[in-house]
Design a protein around this motif. Structure first.
Motif, mmCIF file in Angstrom:
data_model
loop_
_atom_site.group_PDB
_atom_site.id
_atom_site.type_symbol
_atom_site.label_atom_id
_atom_site.label_comp_id
_atom_site.label_asym_id
_atom_site.label_seq_id
_atom_site.Cartn_x
_atom_site.Cartn_y
_atom_site.Cartn_z
ATOM 1 N N ALA A 24 0.675 -1.144 -0.101
ATOM 2 C CA ALA A 24 -0.141 -0.021 0.178
ATOM 3 C C ALA A 24 0.836 1.101 -0.051
ATOM 4 C CB ALA A 24 -1.051 -0.097 1.148
ATOM 5 N N LEU A 25 1.798 1.327 0.501
ATOM 6 C CA LEU A 25 2.931 2.387 0.824
ATOM 7 C C LEU A 25 3.744 2.492 -0.644
ATOM 8 C CD1 LEU A 25 3.686 4.062 3.015
ATOM 9 C CD2 LEU A 25 5.943 2.545 3.192
ATOM 10 N N ALA A 26 4.052 1.479 -1.287
ATOM 11 C CA ALA A 26 4.540 1.570 -2.730
ATOM 12 C C ALA A 26 3.296 2.175 -3.550
ATOM 13 C CB ALA A 26 5.109 0.284 -2.912
ATOM 14 N N ASP A 27 2.302 1.504 -3.347
ATOM 15 C CA ASP A 27 1.390 2.181 -4.092
ATOM 16 C C ASP A 27 1.111 3.631 -4.166
ATOM 17 O OD1 ASP A 27 -0.776 1.652 -6.111
ATOM 18 O OD2 ASP A 27 -2.293 1.577 -4.639
ATOM 19 N N LYS A 28 1.074 4.193 -2.932
ATOM 20 C CA LYS A 28 0.844 5.433 -2.453
ATOM 21 C C LYS A 28 1.977 6.349 -3.298
ATOM 22 C CE LYS A 28 1.044 7.795 1.449
ATOM 23 N NZ LYS A 28 1.299 7.912 2.955
ATOM 24 N N PHE A 29 3.019 5.862 -3.410
ATOM 25 C CA PHE A 29 4.176 6.580 -4.138
ATOM 26 C C PHE A 29 4.294 6.436 -5.619
ATOM 27 C CE2 PHE A 29 6.340 6.640 0.255
ATOM 28 C CZ PHE A 29 6.304 7.924 0.336
ATOM 29 N N GLY A 30 3.146 5.716 -5.952
ATOM 30 C CA GLY A 30 3.075 5.483 -7.659
ATOM 31 C C GLY A 30 3.756 4.496 -8.172
ATOM 32 N N MET A 31 4.414 3.736 -7.465
ATOM 33 C CA MET A 31 5.056 2.454 -7.830
ATOM 34 C C MET A 31 4.417 1.448 -8.538
ATOM 35 S SD MET A 31 8.167 3.872 -7.121
ATOM 36 C CE MET A 31 8.935 2.838 -7.694
ATOM 37 N N LEU A 48 10.005 0.142 -3.095
ATOM 38 C CA LEU A 48 10.177 1.216 -2.322
ATOM 39 C C LEU A 48 11.689 1.533 -2.306
ATOM 40 C CD1 LEU A 48 8.060 0.319 0.771
ATOM 41 C CD2 LEU A 48 7.906 2.248 -0.562
ATOM 42 N N HIS A 49 12.614 0.627 -2.645
ATOM 43 C CA HIS A 49 14.094 1.046 -2.799
ATOM 44 C C HIS A 49 14.047 1.899 -4.026
ATOM 45 C CE1 HIS A 49 18.343 0.291 -2.727
ATOM 46 N NE2 HIS A 49 18.192 -0.030 -3.741
ATOM 47 N N GLU A 50 13.360 1.041 -5.240
ATOM 48 C CA GLU A 50 13.595 1.992 -6.357
ATOM 49 C C GLU A 50 12.997 3.522 -6.390
ATOM 50 O OE1 GLU A 50 11.719 -0.223 -9.769
ATOM 51 O OE2 GLU A 50 11.895 1.742 -10.833
ATOM 52 N N LYS A 51 12.057 3.466 -5.391
ATOM 53 C CA LYS A 51 11.393 4.923 -5.331
ATOM 54 C C LYS A 51 12.587 5.622 -4.758
ATOM 55 C CE LYS A 51 10.297 6.213 -1.518
ATOM 56 N NZ LYS A 51 9.954 6.213 0.015
ATOM 57 N N ASP A 52 13.482 5.251 -3.630
ATOM 58 C CA ASP A 52 14.430 5.959 -2.958
ATOM 59 C C ASP A 52 15.470 6.476 -4.112
ATOM 60 O OD1 ASP A 52 13.154 5.782 -0.712
ATOM 61 O OD2 ASP A 52 14.302 4.129 0.074
ATOM 62 N N VAL A 53 15.715 5.224 -4.691
ATOM 63 C CA VAL A 53 16.932 5.486 -5.946
ATOM 64 C C VAL A 53 16.492 6.667 -6.929
ATOM 65 C CG1 VAL A 53 18.207 4.565 -7.903
ATOM 66 C CG2 VAL A 53 17.656 3.030 -5.699
ATOM 67 N N ARG A 54 15.078 6.369 -7.288
ATOM 68 C CA ARG A 54 14.689 7.715 -8.159
ATOM 69 C C ARG A 54 14.774 8.880 -7.383
ATOM 70 N NH1 ARG A 54 9.246 5.206 -10.579
ATOM 71 N NH2 ARG A 54 9.973 3.267 -11.604
#
Ligand code: HEC
Ligand code: HEC
Ligand code: HEC
Ligand code: HEC
Ligand code: HEC
Ligand code: HEC
Ligand code: HEC
Ligand code: HEC
Ligand code: HEC
Length: 417
Positions: free
Chosen positions: A312-319, A372-378
């Motif tokens: 759900a968290l990852a979804d919130k960040f649009g992943m 979530l990691h990919e989100k951080d990298v991005r």
């Protein structure tokens, strides 16, 4: 049998007259004599153009009360309670007669009624049991599908409860009067009323409409399996089926009860409210299996919850985690399968779906973590490029300033010259 023949005939006669002296005269009387005529307009029999005479006999063509209500014309006054089922059966058990009105209509109500506790007791002269009119009402009988009918699924519990929840009325029978109250606190009543799930059972789904039990069920206590087919299948092959088979007080009822069925949870397995500890010591095979099963079921439920939260968290960040979300649904199905398999009361059977579910929980958690990691990298990438752009703009700005200052210096010198 003779009355069964002539009453439909009378009813057909009652179909013919344009006028109906019974209704006309009784509409002008008071109290108990008027009420039937006033109520009758909405009655399913009136809608089918049957008249008072269909049940009471007499001659609806005559305005003369001595003729209209003459015993010679088959008139019977207020029908005695013990005679009511036979009266209704005079039409409802006659297939030739009922076919004229509705070809598909069942004609076994009276036969079934005679097999019920109500019917058997009435035969012996006990008039306090339910007769046809206690469930269907009288003079205001509705089609069973009519939401206002007292036998409609949402109304039926109160209809049965009218007697069965009345402690004073039921006192001499020495049976509990808590069914309605318990039922209204059950998962079934909740499904019926809160979710509008008409497939959830009301009193008659388990006890039958007219007979003591529905068809294909050996006893009412075995009724659960007619809907919860898979639970029944596991249970039937378990040690418990040999220990307490479905039947008088046995089967599913031992752990779930019958009327006040609550939402099941692992609290039924381990802890102070555990049902298993009623029969199994903590260190017996049964006791150990219960605690182990609770641990496994809770473990899987928790693992799935963690995965769900991360996704759900990852979804919130649009992943993009659509695939993992689909996989999680399979994980939840494993939990359902495990709760089902619990009814084998074999550790191995519970273990299989739990392990499969745990694998999925691990997999989907990893997918969420990766997203979530990919989100951080991005983000870092984004920050770096923002910084780069900002630095470039700044550099550009300095450059422009410098050119501008140089230009104006030349200009000043020229003006002096
Ligand atoms: C002209 C008026 C009149 C007509 C027509 C009439 N009734 Fe009545 N009915 C009465 C009265 C008055 C009573 C109450 C006194 C009595 O029992 O005779 C009564 C009583 C009854 C009762 C209750 C008897 C009891 O035992 O408590 C029934 C049932 C009944 N009528 C049905 C019918 C039916 C069916 C018809 C038509 C076939 C009919 N009536 C026609 C006036 C009428
Ligand atoms: C489907 C069958 C049926 C039909 C149709 C029917 N009745 Fe009845 N009636 C009964 C039964 C059964 C009783 C006995 C009720 C009871 O025991 O409470 C009864 C009772 C009565 C009573 C006695 C009421 C009392 O409380 O003392 C009257 C009066 C009466 N009916 C009149 C009529 C009239 C008038 C009509 C037509 C408008 C009519 N009935 C239609 C079945 C019927
Ligand atoms: C203990 C309550 C009860 C009694 C007593 C009772 N019924 Fe019913 N009846 C029901 C219920 C419940 C239904 C089904 C309603 C539904 O389908 O939703 C029903 C349905 C019916 C139907 C519709 C067709 C069918 O069979 O589903 C008829 C007709 C009927 N009853 C007639 C009678 C007759 C006649 C008697 C007396 C011999 C009687 N009932 C006694 C509760 C009762
Ligand atoms: C004179 C014949 C006759 C008598 C007596 C009779 N009925 Fe009916 N009943 C019918 C007919 C005809 C229908 C309409 C059939 C239909 O449309 O389903 C009907 C319909 C019904 C229905 C609705 C069934 C449905 O499928 O929704 C119920 C309930 C019912 N009757 C109950 C009773 C009860 C209770 C009694 C006795 C107090 C009784 N009937 C007496 C003829 C009769
Ligand atoms: C008019 C009152 C009345 C109504 C309405 C009524 N009942 Fe009954 N019921 C009784 C009485 C009285 C008994 C007899 C109790 C006994 O013998 O233990 C009984 C017996 C029973 C029994 C057997 C109990 C036992 O002894 O094990 C069941 C089951 C039952 N009823 C279910 C129902 C259901 C379900 C409904 C509604 C669809 C219903 N009843 C409606 C009065 C009623
Ligand atoms: C999910 C199925 C189910 C539903 C719904 C249900 N019952 Fe029962 N009922 C049972 C079972 C099972 C028994 C026990 C039968 C046995 O031991 O043989 C029972 C027993 C009874 C008894 C006998 C006395 C007792 O309490 O043991 C009565 C009376 C009764 N129920 C009435 C009702 C009424 C009234 C309703 C609706 C408010 C209702 N039931 C709803 C399954 C059900
Ligand atoms: C007429 C069909 C029917 C009968 C008979 C029936 N049930 Fe149910 N039951 C349902 C439905 C529908 C639900 C609601 C399903 C849901 O919540 O998803 C339900 C829900 C449940 C639940 C809760 C499930 C959950 O996950 O929350 C339990 C436990 C249960 N029933 C046990 C029983 C027992 C024990 C009996 C017999 C005494 C029984 N049922 C008889 C249809 C039935
Ligand atoms: C020995 C005790 C026991 C017996 C007997 C038993 N159950 Fe269960 N049942 C449980 C326990 C414990 C749970 C709770 C599992 C959980 O949610 O962790 C449960 C859960 C359920 C559920 C909910 C499952 C879900 O997916 O949430 C249903 C429905 C159910 N049982 C129906 C039945 C039926 C039908 C029978 C009879 C064939 C039956 N049970 C017999 C102990 C029992
Ligand atoms: C009404 C009593 C009763 C309840 C409640 C009950 N059991 Fe049993 N159980 C038995 C009986 C009797 C046996 C067979 C004899 C034995 O091995 O103890 C049995 C056997 C078992 C066995 C096999 C034991 C072995 O030695 O192989 C397991 C496992 C088991 N039960 C688990 C459970 C669980 C889990 C629960 C709760 C969800 C539960 N039981 C609730 C009575 C009960």
């Amino acid at each position: 049998m003779r009355t069964i023949r002539w009453l439909p005939l009378l009813a057909s006669i009652a179909l013919l007259p344009a006028k109906d002296s019974c209704v006309e005269c009784h509409s002008n009387l008071d109290g108990n004599l008027q009420r039937p005529a006033a109520l009758f307009k909405g009655d399913v029999h009136a809608v089918s153009h049957l008249s008072c005479a269909g049940c009471h006999g007499g001659d609806a063509n005559s305005d003369d009360p001595t003729v209209a209500m003459s015993p010679a014309k088959g008139f019977r006054g207020k029908v005695a309670r013990t005679g009511i089922p036979k009266l209704c059966a005079s039409c409802h058990s006659d297939p030739n007669y009922m076919r004229k009105y509705r070809p598909q209509q069942r004609v076994d109500q009276y036969q079934l009624y005679l097999t019920s506790v109500h019917g058997k007791r009435l035969e012996k002269g006990d008039a306090r049991v339910a007769t046809c009119i206690d469930c269907h009402s009288v003079h205001d009988i509705r089609a069973v599908k009519d939401a206002a009918a007292p036998v409609h699924p949402l109304k039926l519990p109160a209809t049965c409860g009218h007697c069965h929840a009345d402690a004073a009325r039921m006192a001499s029978y020495k049976i509990p009067t808590t069914q309605l109250e318990e039922y209204r606190g059950s998962v079934h009543w909740e499904a019926l009323t809160k979710r509008g799930d008409l497939s959830a059972p009301n009193c008659a789904s388990c006890h039958g409409n007219h007979g003591a039990k529905p068809p294909n069920v050996e006893s009412v206590a075995a009724v659960c399996g007619s809907c919860h087919v898979l639970h029944e299948k596991f249970f039937a092959q378990s040690v418990h089926n040999a220990a307490f088979p479905s039947g008088q007080g046995g089967g599913c009822m031992v752990c779930h009860s019958n009327h006040g069925i609550h939402k099941p949870s692992t609290a039924m397995l381990a802890g102070k409210d555990a049902v298993c500890s009623q029969c199994h010591e903590a260190d017996s095979n049964g006791g150990k299996m219960a605690v182990q099963a609770a641990r496994r079921l809770d473990g899987l439920a928790n693992a799935l919850q963690v995965s769900e939260q991360q996704l759900a968290l990852a979804d919130k960040f649009g992943m993009d985690i659509a695939e993992a979300q689909l996989r999680l649904i399979e994980g939840k199905e494993s939990l359902i399968k495990a709760r089902l398999a619990l009814h084998s009361f074999e550790e191995q059977e519970v273990g299989k779906p739990v392990d499969a579910g745990l694998l999925i929980a691990k997999e989907t958690k990893a997918a969420a973590d990766a997203a979530l990691h990919e989100k951080d990298v991005r983000r870092i990438g984004l920050a770096a490029s923002v910084l780069f752009i900002a630095v470039s703009i700044l550099a550009l700005w300095f450059l422009i300033r410098r050119i501008e200052t140089n230009g104006s210096a030349t200009l000043t010198r020229r003006t002096i010259l």
